[in-house]
Design an enzyme around this catalytic site. Structure first.
Site, PDB file in Angstrom:
ATOM      1  CG  HIS A  12     -21.209  32.639  37.483  1.00 15.87           C
ATOM      2  ND1 HIS A  12     -22.398  33.067  37.995  1.00 15.87           N
ATOM      3  CD2 HIS A  12     -20.304  32.787  38.474  1.00 15.87           C
ATOM      4  CE1 HIS A  12     -22.224  33.444  39.248  1.00 15.87           C
ATOM      5  NE2 HIS A  12     -20.960  33.298  39.569  1.00 15.87           N
ATOM      6  CD  GLU A  51     -19.787  33.003  48.817  1.00 18.98           C
ATOM      7  OE1 GLU A  51     -19.693  31.794  49.056  1.00 18.98           O
ATOM      8  OE2 GLU A  51     -19.654  33.478  47.673  1.00 18.98           O
ATOM      9  CB  CYS A 110     -15.024  28.323  43.603  1.00 16.10           C
ATOM     10  SG  CYS A 110     -15.515  28.933  45.229  1.00 16.10           S
ATOM     11  CB  CYS A 111     -12.058  27.067  47.838  1.00 20.75           C
ATOM     12  SG  CYS A 111     -13.005  28.553  48.234  1.00 20.75           S
TER      13      CYS A 111
END
Length: 653
Positions: free
Chosen positions: A135, A312, A408-409
């Site tokens: 990432h 996901e 993350c959300c």
């Protein structure tokens, strides 16, 4: 290829009966709360370490990196939300805090421009060696987006310069020119960020590198397969992992949404942005096919996408289970990004419709009404004792947690809700010679993609300001007041007419007029005078919505929708089990305001229905007894704010 461009946030003022309170909550409560979370000041919440990691990397503290390999991205999204907050309302204290954190990022940056606290602190020898898993490009992408937003909000280019050094490093490393290395991001994001940076700076290397990352994805031999064979840090299940990472085909050949839903739709957004920038018709054709597949075969009524917890991910067409869906908040936010980019290419109501569905339902539902608890997963059916407990349902929680190890959300939600002004309006100036005869009548266009109360300033026709007054989404009357710098201004005013709206009336200065309706927009072409008023009245009935029969879990069920808002049934208002409730087709549905409690003032629905009761035996030859019972439904985005209980969107008809 751009048919219109969105209006900068600084040119939009939101003054809306629905969104004012939400933006105020995010600005005054959520942003400070999330700062405290990232400073690890909230007792009982998951530790973040996001800011402390940068202190350590900057040499201002001692310790080891904490959290996920992508922990930096949480802070980046929060900084982007701060930028939008400052655009809406100046706040010297918040600005000072952001500047302090940006200074930490500057001090943590390595001499060559590299920024990533995980690798700087934990594995400096492994930089850029595991793009599939680690990432680095994803974190850089979010930091670049934050820097662009901060520059637009404040005019200060300090953060932008930091991230340009980082972007320049990336552009110098990756590509197919001599001396560069091959590589594509595991989690797509950098592509979109580089395109945003190109838009602000005009530096062509950013455009070229974004194009490279998109073009090289799915090209044989597989980069990720080669990377893993070389490094040997994890296993590669060829077919499954290729689909998960959207590397199973070159992007221009992809026609079905597959794999990790957030990664996929971030990529589709970048594809649309690149197609618009470079007039790439083949890339746009792929975007069209992917959009069609998601919205017609893989999207929930609430706007959730990504139906399976395994990866996901997107599953297969029409596999849309309600109780075990994943429907990650970030995925719905990504669909708003995708819709916005498609609107730039082609003003079409289908994109604005999906944007509304996401914003008014799944995206809002992911946050507690007090702004301090958040859903990562957004189920359409919850049964306490099963949801969040049984192995197959553990991800679908009946209550919002304070925070997550993988967070993350929540900051993604903050940046989305504070930037909606950028999604509501668009304009087109100059020559439209490549358009059809309808568009050629006027070269100047203003677009209203949402019924967002407030005002927006445009450059068309010498300068125009439009003020919108609206009770939407609960009322269907919208009033636009036109202000022009010149005595008159000749332009098309194109207003999105939602797909659910079957009847609308239009008036200009009190006189009924007609409109040319095309692709979900009502076009009003005239020589507008300063002070002109356009009024629109939409029929706003409560609709019974039925599912495609291929969605087997919804067979025999119905859900309720009014305007863009989907409703759900909660145990707080209805007898359990909710699966035993029935809503007859002939029942009249009425609207009422909730008068007390945490949902006070919310518009809810009521109807006469039935409930079935049985003997209590596991199996019996005796049919259930049916008796009348009142039914009540609340907006889906408000569920989970009272006592824990059952919830379901779809009910037996």
């Amino acid at each position: 290829m751009k048919a219109q461009v969105n209006i900068p946030l600084k040119n939009v003022k939101v003054d809306d009966v629905f969104w004012n309170g939400i933006q105020k909550l995010v600005r005054d409560v959520v942003v400070p709360y999330q700062e405290d979370i990232m400073e690890d000041k909230i007792p009982g919440a998951e530790k973040s370490g996001a800011i402390e990691n940068f202190r350590i990397a900057a040499g201002q503290a001692e310790g080891e990196h904490f959290g996920m390999v992508f922990q930096d991205s949480d802070l980046a999204k929060w900084l982007e939300a701060v930028a939008y907050s400052l655009s809406i309302k100046p706040n010297p204290e918040l600005r000072k805090k952001a500047d302090e954190i940006i200074d930490l990022i500057r001090k943590a940056q390595e001499p060559d421009g590299y920024i990533n606290t995980y690798f700087s602190l934990s594995h400096p020898e492994r930089k850029w060696q595991s793009l599939h898993e680690c990432h680095e490009l994803y974190c850089s992408g979010h930091m670049i987006e934050a820097a662009v937003a901060y520059y637009k909000a404040t005019g200060d280019d300090g953060f932008l310069k930091i991230m340009r050094r980082n972007a320049d490093l990336i552009c110098s490393l990756f590509g197919n020119e001599g001396g560069k290395r091959r590589g594509v991001p595991g989690h797509q994001e950098i592509e979109l960020a580089l395109l945003l940076l190109y838009d602000v700076t005009g530096e062509k290397s950013y455009l070229d590198t974004a194009k490279y990352f998109i073009d090289d994805r799915g090209i044989e031999p597989s980069y990720f397969e080669e990377e893993i064979k070389t490094r040997g840090w994890h296993q590669w299940a060829d077919k499954e992992d290729r689909i998960y990472a959207q590397t199973h085909k070159p992007v221009r050949e992809q026609d079905k949404a597959v794999g990790h839903s957030v990664r996929a739709v971030y990529m589709y957004t970048a594809m649309a942005a690149l197609a618009a920038e470079t007039d790439d018709r083949e890339l746009l054709d792929a975007c069209d096919k992917l959009w069609e597949n998601i919205t017609h075969k893989q999207m929930y009524i609430t706007g959730g996408i990504g139906s399976t917890v395994h990866g996901e991910a997107f599953s297969v067409d029409y596999d849309l289970p309600n109780a075990i869906t994943y429907s990650e908040t970030c995925a719905s936010i990504a669909m708003c990004f995708f819709a916005r980019r498609m609107l730039e290419i082609r003003p079409n109501g289908q994109y604005a419709d999906v944007m509304e569905r996401m914003l008014y339902n799944t995206i809002l539902a992911s946050m507690q009404l007090d702004g301090k608890q958040f859903f990562y997963v957004n189920p359409l059916e919850v049964i306490p004792g099963i949801s969040g407990v049984v192995q197959t349902h553990k991800h679908a929680l009946p209550q919002r947690p304070q925070w997550y190890a993988c967070a993350c959300c929540p900051p993604n939600l903050s940046r989305m809700l504070l930037s909606i002004g950028e999604y509501a309006w668009g304009e087109k100036t100059g020559d439209n010679s490549n358009k059809g005869e309808f568009e050629k009548k006027s070269k100047e266009f203003i677009f209203a993609h949402m019924f967002l109360g407030g005002s927006a300033k445009f450059t068309v026709a010498g300068g125009v300001t439009i003020n919108c007054e609206s009770g939407y989404p609960y009322e269907g009357k919208i009033r636009y007041s036109i202000s022009t710098k010149q005595k008159t201004a000749y332009f098309h005013f194109a207003v999105h007419m939602p797909g659910w709206c079957k009847n609308a009336e239009y008036m200009v200065n009190g006189t009924k007029v007609s409109a040319a309706v095309k692709d979900g927009y009502a076009y009003f072409e005239r020589n507008w005078e300063d002070g002109d008023v356009l009024e629109i009245s939409l029929d706003l009935p409560v609709l019974r919505i039925y599912s495609n029969l291929a969605v087997s879990g919804n067979a025999g069920l119905v859900c309720l929708q009014k305007g863009p808002i989907v409703y759900c049934f909660e145990e707080a208002d209805n007898p359990a089990p909710l699966a035993a409730l029935r809503l007859p087709r002939e029942s009249e549905i009425t609207e009422y305001k909730i008068s007390e409690g945490v949902l006070k003032g919310i518009s809810a629905l009521s109807a006469e229905g039935f409930i079935e009761t049985g003997s209590g035996e596991l199996y019996t030859e005796h049919p259930p007894v049916t008796k009348p019972t009142p039914l009540k439904a609340i907006p889906y985005h408000t569920w989970g704010n009272r006592e824990v209980g059952e919830m379901r969107v779809w009910i037996r008809k």
